[in-house]
Scaffold this motif. Structure first.
Motif, short mmCIF file in Angstrom:
data_model
loop_
_atom_site.label_atom_id
_atom_site.label_comp_id
_atom_site.label_asym_id
_atom_site.label_seq_id
_atom_site.Cartn_x
_atom_site.Cartn_y
_atom_site.Cartn_z
N MET A 1 0.85 -1.19 0.00
CA MET A 1 0.00 0.00 0.00
C MET A 1 0.89 1.24 0.00
SD MET A 1 -2.97 1.31 -0.14
CE MET A 1 -4.11 0.00 0.11
N VAL A 2 0.47 2.24 -0.73
CA VAL A 2 1.24 3.47 -0.84
C VAL A 2 1.32 4.17 0.52
CG1 VAL A 2 -0.66 5.06 -1.41
CG2 VAL A 2 1.60 5.44 -2.37
N GLU A 3 2.41 4.87 0.71
CA GLU A 3 2.60 5.65 1.93
C GLU A 3 2.90 7.08 1.53
OE1 GLU A 3 5.21 5.61 6.05
OE2 GLU A 3 5.88 4.39 4.36
N ALA A 4 2.31 8.03 2.26
CA ALA A 4 2.53 9.45 1.98
C ALA A 4 2.67 10.20 3.29
CB ALA A 4 1.37 10.02 1.16
N TRP A 5 3.41 11.32 3.26
CA TRP A 5 3.65 12.11 4.47
C TRP A 5 4.02 13.53 4.09
CZ3 TRP A 5 6.68 8.02 2.82
CH2 TRP A 5 7.93 8.34 2.31
N TYR A 6 3.86 14.43 5.07
CA TYR A 6 4.33 15.80 4.89
C TYR A 6 5.85 15.81 4.99
CZ TYR A 6 -0.21 17.98 4.70
OH TYR A 6 -1.45 18.37 4.28
N MET A 7 6.47 16.63 4.15
CA MET A 7 7.93 16.68 4.07
C MET A 7 8.52 17.74 4.99
SD MET A 7 8.62 16.39 -0.03
CE MET A 7 10.41 16.36 0.20
N ASP A 8 9.76 17.49 5.39
CA ASP A 8 10.51 18.53 6.11
C ASP A 8 11.05 19.54 5.08
OD1 ASP A 8 12.90 17.55 4.93
OD2 ASP A 8 13.40 16.34 6.68
N GLU A 9 11.69 20.57 5.55
CA GLU A 9 12.20 21.63 4.67
C GLU A 9 13.69 21.47 4.37
OE1 GLU A 9 10.30 23.99 3.22
OE2 GLU A 9 8.52 23.13 4.16
N SER A 10 14.26 20.32 4.69
CA SER A 10 15.68 20.09 4.53
C SER A 10 16.10 20.18 3.06
CB SER A 10 16.04 18.70 5.07
OG SER A 10 17.35 18.35 4.70
N ALA A 11 17.27 20.73 2.82
CA ALA A 11 17.83 20.81 1.47
C ALA A 11 18.79 19.65 1.20
CB ALA A 11 18.55 22.14 1.29
N GLU A 12 18.82 18.68 2.10
CA GLU A 12 19.68 17.51 1.90
C GLU A 12 19.23 16.73 0.68
OE1 GLU A 12 20.05 15.12 5.44
OE2 GLU A 12 20.28 16.89 6.69
N ASP A 13 19.93 15.66 0.38
CA ASP A 13 19.69 14.80 -0.78
C ASP A 13 18.19 14.63 -1.04
OD1 ASP A 13 19.59 12.81 -2.71
OD2 ASP A 13 20.94 11.46 -1.64
N GLN A 14 17.74 15.00 -2.24
CA GLN A 14 16.32 14.90 -2.59
C GLN A 14 15.81 13.47 -2.55
OE1 GLN A 14 16.93 16.64 -6.47
NE2 GLN A 14 16.43 14.73 -7.52
N ARG A 15 16.70 12.48 -2.63
CA ARG A 15 16.32 11.07 -2.64
C ARG A 15 16.02 10.52 -1.24
NH1 ARG A 15 21.10 8.32 -4.70
NH2 ARG A 15 21.99 9.84 -3.31
N ALA A 16 16.35 11.28 -0.20
CA ALA A 16 16.07 10.86 1.17
C ALA A 16 14.57 11.03 1.45
CB ALA A 16 16.90 11.68 2.15
N PRO A 17 14.03 10.32 2.45
CA PRO A 17 12.58 10.38 2.72
C PRO A 17 12.04 11.76 3.13
CG PRO A 17 13.54 8.45 3.73
CD PRO A 17 14.69 9.27 3.22
N HIS A 18 12.83 12.56 3.82
CA HIS A 18 12.41 13.90 4.25
C HIS A 18 11.11 13.89 5.05
CE1 HIS A 18 15.61 16.16 2.36
NE2 HIS A 18 15.52 15.32 1.34
N ARG A 19 11.03 13.03 6.04
CA ARG A 19 9.87 12.99 6.93
C ARG A 19 10.00 14.05 8.02
NH1 ARG A 19 6.99 8.04 6.65
NH2 ARG A 19 8.11 6.48 5.44
N LEU A 20 8.86 14.64 8.39
CA LEU A 20 8.84 15.49 9.56
C LEU A 20 9.02 14.62 10.80
CD1 LEU A 20 5.76 17.78 8.76
CD2 LEU A 20 8.17 18.45 8.74
N ARG A 21 9.48 15.21 11.88
CA ARG A 21 9.58 14.50 13.16
C ARG A 21 8.78 15.27 14.19
NH1 ARG A 21 15.80 12.85 12.66
NH2 ARG A 21 15.46 11.33 11.03
N PRO A 22 7.69 14.72 14.73
CA PRO A 22 7.17 13.39 14.42
C PRO A 22 6.56 13.36 13.00
CG PRO A 22 5.63 14.51 15.86
CD PRO A 22 6.84 15.40 15.72
N ASN A 23 6.48 12.15 12.46
CA ASN A 23 5.93 11.95 11.13
C ASN A 23 4.49 12.44 11.06
OD1 ASN A 23 5.99 10.90 8.42
ND2 ASN A 23 4.80 9.16 9.14
N ARG A 24 4.11 13.07 9.96
CA ARG A 24 2.72 13.47 9.71
C ARG A 24 2.24 12.73 8.48
NH1 ARG A 24 1.84 19.43 8.95
NH2 ARG A 24 -0.26 18.68 8.59
#
Length: 180
Positions: A1-24
């Motif tokens: 099943m697909v998973e989706a989340w709000y992203m953090d604002e990090s400019a690190e590698d675009q290929r990383a998950p970029h999840r907020l902490r805590p995850n939303r």
């Protein structure tokens, strides 16, 4: 099943998950209210899958090709990866079906926040015309995807800002109606 989340604002590698902490997390219903359609199909049997055939018939997806995005398979790989990750919209729906590998589609919500949608084998997504979005590979650096179109393919991406296009205005009207 697909998973989706709000992203953090990090400019690190675009290929990383970029999840907020805590995850939303973002539900399929929340995606649907943005006009994003998700389906899970049998990618191992896509050539004979009656469900894919029915979706193509019902949605009038008359044109199809397969793209492999991997350094050794895609000409001008580095340039194309950068282009895919530029925030843009299309005047037609964007339909992608992941046959192998994985990657991320990022879409803007009604408040202009990024939502990351993790796509893997068997996932099909339809992004509505006029939605701002972008695509990137994940850390596996490989995806094989079917691209579907109604009629002849149109590859034109309009980078943001593109708010004056009729497709964007229609999309904004759709969001306003969904909010009521």
């Amino acid at each position: 099943m697909v998973e989706a989340w709000y992203m953090d604002e990090s400019a690190e590698d675009q290929r990383a998950p970029h999840r907020l902490r805590p995850n939303r997390a973002v539900s399929l219903e929340q995606l649907r209210r943005l006009g994003v359609i998700y389906r899970k199909l049998d990618a191992d049997n896509y050539e004979t899958d009656p469900r894919l055939k029915e979706i193509r018939r019902a949605e009038n997806y008359s044109w199809m090709d397969i793209i492999t995005i991997r350094k050794d398979k895609l000409p001008n790989y580095e340039e194309k990866i950068k282009t895919f990750y530029e925030e843009h919209l299309h005047l037609d729906d964007e339909i992608r079906y992941i046959l192998d590998g994985s990657g991320y589609f990022d879409v803007r919500d009604k408040d202009d926040k990024w939502i990351r949608i993790s796509m893997e084998k068997g996932d099909m997504i339809t992004l509505p015309a006029g939605i701002y979005h972008r695509f990137t590979l994940d850390e596996n650096n490989y995806v094989k995807a079917m691209r579907l179109f109604v009629g002849e393919p149109v590859w034109t991406a309009y980078n943001r800002p593109a708010d004056d296009f009729p497709a964007r205005k229609q999309y904004m009207q759709f969001l306003a109606a969904e909010a009521q």
